[in-house]
Design an enzyme around this catalytic site. Structure first.
Site, PDB file in Angstrom:
ATOM      1  CG  ASP A   1      -2.179   0.620   1.137  1.00 21.72           C
ATOM      2  OD1 ASP A   1      -2.215   1.706   0.533  1.00 21.72           O
ATOM      3  OD2 ASP A   1      -3.164   0.068   1.642  1.00 21.72           O
TER       4      ASP A   1
ATOM      5  CG  ASP B   1      -4.256   5.860   1.130  1.00 26.07           C
ATOM      6  OD1 ASP B   1      -5.221   5.109   1.352  1.00 26.07           O
ATOM      7  OD2 ASP B   1      -4.052   6.922   1.760  1.00 26.07           O
TER       8      ASP B   1
ATOM      9  CD  GLU C   1      -8.788   4.782  -0.794  1.00 26.86           C
ATOM     10  OE1 GLU C   1      -9.617   4.486   0.077  1.00 26.86           O
ATOM     11  OE2 GLU C   1      -7.768   5.464  -0.537  1.00 26.86           O
TER      12      GLU C   1
ATOM     13  CG  HIS D   1      -8.580  -0.680   5.488  1.00 29.69           C
ATOM     14  ND1 HIS D   1      -8.522  -0.784   4.109  1.00 29.69           N
ATOM     15  CD2 HIS D   1      -8.039   0.515   5.793  1.00 29.69           C
ATOM     16  CE1 HIS D   1      -7.962   0.312   3.624  1.00 29.69           C
ATOM     17  NE2 HIS D   1      -7.659   1.114   4.628  1.00 29.69           N
ATOM     18  CG  ASP D   2     -10.895   2.852   4.778  1.00 27.62           C
ATOM     19  OD1 ASP D   2     -10.241   2.782   5.840  1.00 27.62           O
ATOM     20  OD2 ASP D   2     -10.403   3.224   3.688  1.00 27.62           O
TER      21      ASP D   2
END
Ligand code: TEU
Ligand code: CA
Length: 541
Positions: free
Chosen positions: A96, A194, A243, A317-318
């Site tokens: 990431d 990200d 993302e 994870h969000d």
């Protein structure tokens, strides 16, 4: 093959996956120990959320050192071993890359604070007496923080310890390229970037209609900067995913169109806002299924037409757990989990499975604010109270929306800490049924886990899934998501009953001879197709 259309990616949140040294925090060794499980599931790549040095204000998305592993996750040797063992199983590791911002603990920011103008230009400092504009941070509160040392404000679109980098500075871009080169050299096979569509800030005007995002989302140089990064680091043939926060279809086509040599695919989030009232995350609403259908249709057809490529996902994870959100936690837990999985795994794009999703893991059902860990949840709890909500109301909203819903420990068995650790985990154990775990599901042919395994296998085997075109069916039905996939002579028809009630659909005569490739109930293929709650069926020509 470098298009990754027939690959499946599994996302790991290392902190919550598997602990091997009894400190209640997941670690790299825990991932290595779980490789046989992941290999059996059949996934091709593991995307690990950040495990490098970070003060953990945002669980690793606040990076203080891009080059060193956070000791709480293990050592360099542990990573080498993980890479080797994964490679042996033909599994690639994806890292990431958090490049929109660094932690304020990062050396660059610290040097900036000490007055070094070279490093001040790495960030977005403004010399104004008052706050530079009215933008709002994604985690609540102002998007600027004052640095008294410098008598300047710096931009922080997330936490105040996550300072936005100045991508217009070529030295910043060069530093970030070095990070990629370093990890590529180490044997990392792909990258997730990200909030990469926020890197090119346009103007810094006040936003009187929104929170400021219109000025920095999919900004003026974003495509150019991504292309440069990918080109100069030689990763154009590797698996890459961006993302994209509050993005547009037009931009996602550009980000993921092969010819442009930017990224391989994009995550967009519009389909995960259909239960946000007036687009506001902290206001609850039942899912708008009509809107969900429209969004999937527009994005699937739009990306197909523009030769873009979607990353397909429900969970990360969000996000709260999808079964708790669009499915049923009770009677139809299993059926709804399988239906939701089918809905996206049969689409055009590359599917992502977030740890525990393959088990049908649910939201955490925390009842007290002391059970939460996430900086965003803790901020919004205060904000909700300030806005006049009662404690109960605020906790109710958090229980539906908190990112901690997906961050509780991976459920390996039914022991006290779910086989994640023998020590109390860093995050509260969820208050959910103990039967949702690997041990229970692995030998049950009918389990959600084994259903996911089938979905992964089918993607590997059938070009109609990985390569086929898509078109949508039953447009007027709010309860039904249905589409057709086509590749040469092969054809699939996917039908999902999204609702918690029996229904029927009238099948075209030509489909009556099709065979059932997959379903979550025994369903007879007939003219008036009977669909129980959350039923799904995939018919093949
Ligand atoms: O998330 C970006 C992001 O904007 C959201 O998913 C965010 O959690 C949401 O808007 C809050 O309501 C990425 C990471 O996935 C996330 O974990 C990080 O906290 C964030 O960037 C900052 O790096
Ligand atoms: Ca540990």
């Amino acid at each position: 093959m470098t298009d990754f259309k027939n690959k499946v990616i599994y996302q790991i949140y290392p902190k919550s996956f598997k602990d091997t040294n009894h400190d209640g925090i997941g670690d790299l060794k825990g991932i290595t120990q779980s490789l046989d499980y992941l290999n059996d599931l059949g996934v091709d790549y593991l995307w690990l959320t950040p495990f490098v040095v970070s003060p953990q204000r945002d669980n690793g998305y606040d990076i203080a050192d891009y080059y060193h592993i956070n000791p709480m996750y293990g050592t360099d040797e542990d990573l080498d071993e993980l890479i080797n063992q994964a490679n042996k199983r033909d599994i690639g590791l994806m890292m990431d890359m958090v490049f929109n911002h660094t932690s304020t603990d990062h050396e660059w920011f610290q040097k900036a604070l000490q007055g070094d103008p070279y490093y001040q230009d790495f960030y977005i400092f403004k010399d104004s007496k008052d706050i530079p504009n009215n933008w709002v941070s994604k985690f609540g509160g102002p998007a600027w923080n004052y640095a008294p040392e410098l008598k300047k404000w710096y931009l922080c679109l997330f936490d105040k310890t996550q300072a936005d980098l100045n991508w217009d500075n070529p030295h910043v871009r060069e530093e970030l390229k070095n990070v990629i080169r370093f990890w590529k050299e180490r044997g990392i096979k792909g990258f997730r970037f990200d909030v990469i569509n926020l890197i090119s800030k346009g103007s810094y005007d006040n936003d009187y209609e929104g929170d400021g995002r219109r000025y920095y989302t999919d900004g003026p140089h974003v495509h150019e900067y991504i292309h440069e990064l990918v080109h100069d680091t030689g990763i154009k043939d590797m698996i890459t995913v961006g993302e994209m926060s509050s993005t547009s279809l037009e931009d996602c086509i550009k980000y993921s169109n092969r010819e442009r040599e930017e990224l391989k695919m994009t995550f967009s989030f519009h389909h995960l806002k259909v239960d946000y009232k007036d687009n506001k995350k902290w206001e609850l609403m039942d899912p708008d299924y009509k809107k969900l259908k429209e969004l999937f249709k527009n994005w699937q057809l739009g990306m197909q037409a523009g030769h873009g490529w979607n990353a397909l996902f429900w969970c990360n994870h969000d996000q709260p757990r999808i079964v708790s959100r669009f499915g049923d936690e009770g009677k139809y837990w299993k059926e709804s989990a399988k239906m939701l999985a089918t809905m996206i795994h049969m689409m055009q794009g590359t599917p992502y499975i977030y740890q525990g999703e393959e088990l049908g893991m649910l939201n955490s059902h925390y009842e007290d604010i002391s059970e939460y860990r996430d900086v965003e949840s803790l901020n919004y709890y205060k904000i909700l109270l300030e806005e006049g909500h009662t404690r109960e109301e605020a906790l109710h909203i958090l229980s539906a929306r908190s990112r901690d819903n997906s961050r509780s420990a991976m459920q390996w068995d039914d022991s006290t800490y779910a086989g994640f650790s023998d020590h109390e985990p860093w995050i509260t154990m969820p208050h959910t049924d103990k039967h949702i775990n690997v041990k229970e599901e692995i030998n049950d042919k009918d389990s959600i886990l084994n259903y996911y395994k089938q979905l992964v296998e089918l993607r590997h085997e059938l070009p109609v899934i990985s390569e086929g075109t898509i078109s949508f069916l039953y447009d007027d039905r709010e309860d039904i998501m249905s589409y057709q996939r086509q590749y040469e002579d092969d054809e699939l028809v996917v039908i999902c009953n999204m609702w918690n009630q029996d229904t029927t659909v009238t099948l075209e005569d030509c489909y009556l001879s099709y065979t059932t490739l997959l379903s979550n109930y025994p369903i007879t293929v007939e003219k008036t197709l009977k669909l129980p709650p959350y039923a799904t069926i995939v018919l093949r020509k």
